[in-house]
Design an enzyme around this catalytic site. Structure first.
Site, PDB file in Angstrom:
ATOM      1  N   SER A 188      15.356  30.095 -36.533  1.00  0.00           N
ATOM      2  CA  SER A 188      14.503  31.278 -36.442  1.00  0.00           C
ATOM      3  C   SER A 188      13.945  31.424 -35.034  1.00  0.00           C
ATOM      4  O   SER A 188      13.937  30.485 -34.237  1.00  0.00           O
ATOM      5  CB  SER A 188      13.349  31.149 -37.426  1.00  0.00           C
ATOM      6  OG  SER A 188      12.514  30.071 -37.029  1.00  0.00           O
ATOM      7  N   GLU A 202      20.563  30.423 -31.221  1.00  0.00           N
ATOM      8  CA  GLU A 202      21.150  31.531 -31.976  1.00  0.00           C
ATOM      9  C   GLU A 202      20.146  31.862 -33.065  1.00  0.00           C
ATOM     10  O   GLU A 202      19.826  30.998 -33.871  1.00  0.00           O
ATOM     11  CB  GLU A 202      22.506  31.069 -32.522  1.00  0.00           C
ATOM     12  CG  GLU A 202      23.369  32.204 -32.993  1.00  0.00           C
ATOM     13  CD  GLU A 202      23.390  32.304 -34.491  1.00  0.00           C
ATOM     14  OE1 GLU A 202      22.529  33.039 -35.038  1.00  0.00           O
ATOM     15  OE2 GLU A 202      24.242  31.649 -35.098  1.00  0.00           O
ATOM     16  N   CYS A 262      23.590  34.580 -40.580  1.00  0.00           N
ATOM     17  CA  CYS A 262      23.060  35.282 -39.407  1.00  0.00           C
ATOM     18  C   CYS A 262      23.821  36.573 -39.162  1.00  0.00           C
ATOM     19  O   CYS A 262      23.338  37.451 -38.447  1.00  0.00           O
ATOM     20  CB  CYS A 262      23.089  34.397 -38.180  1.00  0.00           C
ATOM     21  SG  CYS A 262      24.588  33.445 -38.037  1.00  0.00           S
TER      22      CYS A 262
END
Lengths: 509, 509
Positions: B222, B245, B282
């Site tokens: 996160s 990421e 994601c």
């Protein structure tokens, strides 16, 4: 309106220029124009941008006399040095023209749709694309090659990124004239005003890297300058990369065989390397490890003679002059003794005396191993090569590390030294000097912190990678792909289904 | 000693494990072993490391049954999904084996000594070398492919960097078992203990990135986690890169022609893409732009039917469950109305109902365009494709952007949409879905902030570049050069005097 002033370091006199510091609305307009120019620059394609870079190089050269004279009055650097630096600046633009024509830098890759252990894999095509407008901070010590007309500008424009230059306060008129030379070449090709621009003043520099249109920043300067710029970047909601080239002491080891074999030659080379351009080079050797033996004595004697009989040198500005003098004094307080320093007439400008300091290996502390920008080198005399590995591991990481070896020097000793230096430097120089950075494909100008803060180079062909980001297309129709990613395109080498395919026309072995 | 506990998200019960959180001395020993292992790993050479990666892949596969069962009890993910994820993890290690055997990734370049406009240029040779020990933070949502046995580990080991894994607290036993599988393969090849290691606990994670031996960190997680790790890195005197990421809303645009032509098929694909793995990917499409016309109505009806009749889904942990429920509520408060949501029995674990929300284009606010991790998608109904460009420019940058086009859709509209998405995403998907990231040479998994913070990918062959730095040798004797930089070496493609030379045995066109 704050008028920008300039100082001739040869007499220390400050005078006003016709330039004014960039205010908030000026910066806003500049950043907006940079963002608006991005599609034009990208739309020129690789070949169009290569032609633009060639035109910029020609434009710089056509103004050589004026540019060099302007820079000389603002930096005090020798005419021959500045003349050569302008040649280098033009060369850098032309080199990136070659990089663009070659096209390998886009790292084009195609994976055709295929069955994989995880099921049917889609067609994927990847290449590097421009990152967006870039802020470039000019350096004090290279008014051309690391400033407005410098390698960062050339690399960013080559990548397809509009650039906004922050002029170094030491040479505003040179910066302005360089920007004019570049801008006129771009305008002649029909480019919009925002392809390159220049801003003046510290506040404008900080505001620039905070501006949402700016996608990366490049800086050649001090650790302090980098921290200030990073602090401004940290105020953004979205981080952007800062590519900073900072501080470097560039250790150089002369092994006993080399000292015995060619001590005079090394004395001459070392003297030239640490005093050239007033020692104001990021690759200046600041620490030279020389054996405590007759060969080493002779070498150091040769250094002393050269330093003792040389003249004063004009430094770039008052701040650098003051830092040089206080830095040299700090080294002496820390235990380095003056080995040679000529008597220099004070004069009106920022003239200083080149200085050779000396310390025995056990006396080398972290204070003495710190960079002192300017014409100063610390000779560290060592008795046993076996002691060098441990000591070199305590010297701050650098852009370069150098080893001179000669007859009788053990290959294992060399290998161990090189392994140690390689862990703490970006370039290992054999039997030579770190200054005189070749601008070419295989160059690397970077190193572990505090010499740089990135895993990229700031000199040479691969420095373009800093201003690019990957973009992938999945199952894209051919008509929407960039030409470099279409099946039938053969003008650049590519990785197709995992195998290199050379560009058509390249040598096939 | 703090015992590490684990929770089965299917019943929400917490139980102790045999693992303990890593304390200060444990972390110190781990980091020291990692640093000590670097020469062994680098000394294996490209081919030795390729064999090691193959052995790791085989070791993971030989423990498939246990690993998948352990992961299932800690993540609640479906058996088939985890089984496939383990296949992907093994594939990633094998892919980097291929990358090493190919060797192009070292970017070998040789510039022979030559006359230049600046005088005689020295011989320069450059290649990429390992950066040093790397800290890898495992992700909650991929217990194999983005965790201990994940792509960051594979890329770092391939590069020659020892790795220290910070286990994700959601799956400590899976992490431990994965580390055992990897470690045993390395030990069987004679590797020292420090080549890979694992640490537990948040404090250990922060201490890890502050440790001087660690040279880079990689994280999939996160924004908050990235900020915490970056804050710890900022305490270091020497900055290190964080490759993070993070967060991505992955907009997907269905043009009228596509909706009319294959609305049912798109409804099925979209439903699968946003609900697979509980929407905890994601690359999950969080925003779908669908036309307000009969084709769009039919498509949305198909989505509603599928969502309305699906079952509940178990999320990975309590925190993600809570964030999902509060995130969905916030979207509703911001004006998105529930289009479909099945009734789901509460049960004991972290079960939630997949949710389809809907909003008309003028009602799309920045609150609604924010990522909600989990099985939720917001359908944005639009009347005129001409309105999309401006709206997409306000959606946060993402890992991906997708466009479905069909008969009758204007090519200029597609091109404009794609240009807009390309400026704000790392991968453009045509007529497909962003989930199901292919692991290959041309993949790019990254995008402008907040989706990632770098100009590199975290998936695919080129992700190895994150863990390498350039090193240049100037005028080096051949005997001290790495084999890839010796004149006679032909096993990797290289750039020699500016021209690509394919490796011997490669296709010559």
């Amino acid at each position: 309106m704050n008028v920008v002033s300039t100082v001739d370091p040869r007499d220390g006199k400050r005078r006003a220029t016709h330039l004014i510091e960039t205010d908030g609305s000026g910066l806003e307009a500049t950043a907006a124009r940079a963002a608006a120019a991005a599609p034009w620059l990208s739309g020129q394609g690789r070949i169009g941008r290569a032609q633009m870079l060639d035109a910029i190089a020609a434009s710089l050269e056509s103004r050589r006399v004026d540019l060099v004279a302007t820079a000389q009055a603002e930096t005090g650097l020798a005419h021959a040095r500045l003349d050569q630096e302008l040649t280098r600046a033009a060369l850098q633009f032309r080199m990136f023209g070659e990089v663009l024509r070659d096209g390998g830098y886009v790292e084009a890759a195609i994976d055709h749709a295929a069955d994989t252990p995880l099921g049917r894999g889609p067609d994927l095509r990847r290449m590097l694309v421009p990152l967006g407008p870039v802020a470039v901070f000019g350096a004090s010590n290279f008014p051309f090659a690391f400033s407005v007309a410098g390698g960062d500008t050339a690399a960013a424009l080559a990548a397809g990124c509009p650039t906004v230059l922050k002029a170094h306060p030491s040479h505003p008129l040179t910066s302005h004239a360089s920007a004019e030379a570049i801008g006129s070449a771009i305008r002649e090709r029909g480019g919009p005003q925002g392809v390159t621009a220049i801003v003046y003043g510290e506040q404008a520099g900080r505001a620039l890297v905070r501006h949402p249109a700016i996608r990366a920043a490049a800086l050649t300067g001090s650790l302090g300058a980098a921290r200030a710029i990073q602090a401004a970047i940290d105020e953004r909601p979205d981080p952007i990369p800062l590519y900073a080239e900072l501080s470097s002491v560039n250790p150089i080891v002369v092994l006993p065989g080399a000292a015995a074999d060619r001590g005079d030659q090394i004395a001459e080379g070392l003297f030239a390397s640490f005093t050239a351009s007033g020692g104001q080079l990021c690759t200046k050797p600041g620490l030279a490890f020389i054996p405590s033996d007759p060969g080493g004595d002779h070498l150091v004697e040769g250094l002393r003679e050269r330093v003792g009989s040389c003249g004063g040198t004009v430094l770039l500005n008052e701040r650098i002059r003051d830092a040089y003098e206080s830095g040299a004094a700090a080294l002496e307080r820390a235990g380095a003794r003056v080995s040679a320093r000529p008597r220099v007439e004070p004069g009106g400008g920022f003239t200083v005396a080149p200085t050779l300091l000396e310390v025995a290996l056990p006396g080398l502390t972290s204070e003495i191993a710190d960079e002192c920008f300017g014409p100063l080198m610390v000779v560290v005399r060592y008795g046993d090569v076996a002691d060098l590995d441990a000591v070199l591991a305590t010297v701050p990481p650098s852009l370069t590390g150098s080893v001179h070896h000669g007859p009788g020097d053990d290959a294992d000793v060399v290998r161990r030294l090189v392994d140690g230096l390689a862990a703490r430097a970006g370039r290992i120089v054999f039997d030579g000097y770190p200054t005189g950075v070749r601008v070419s494909w295989a160059q690397h100008h970077g190193g572990p912190w505090p010499s740089t803060n990135t895993v990229h180079t700031s000199v040479g062909a691969t420095s373009i990678r800093r201003f690019l980001r990957p973009l992938a297309w999945q199952d894209a129709p051919a008509w929407i792909l960039p030409e470099e990613l279409r099946d039938e395109y053969t003008a650049v080498s590519r990785r197709v289904d995992g195998r290199w395919e050379p560009a058509a026309g390249e040598p096939r072995g």
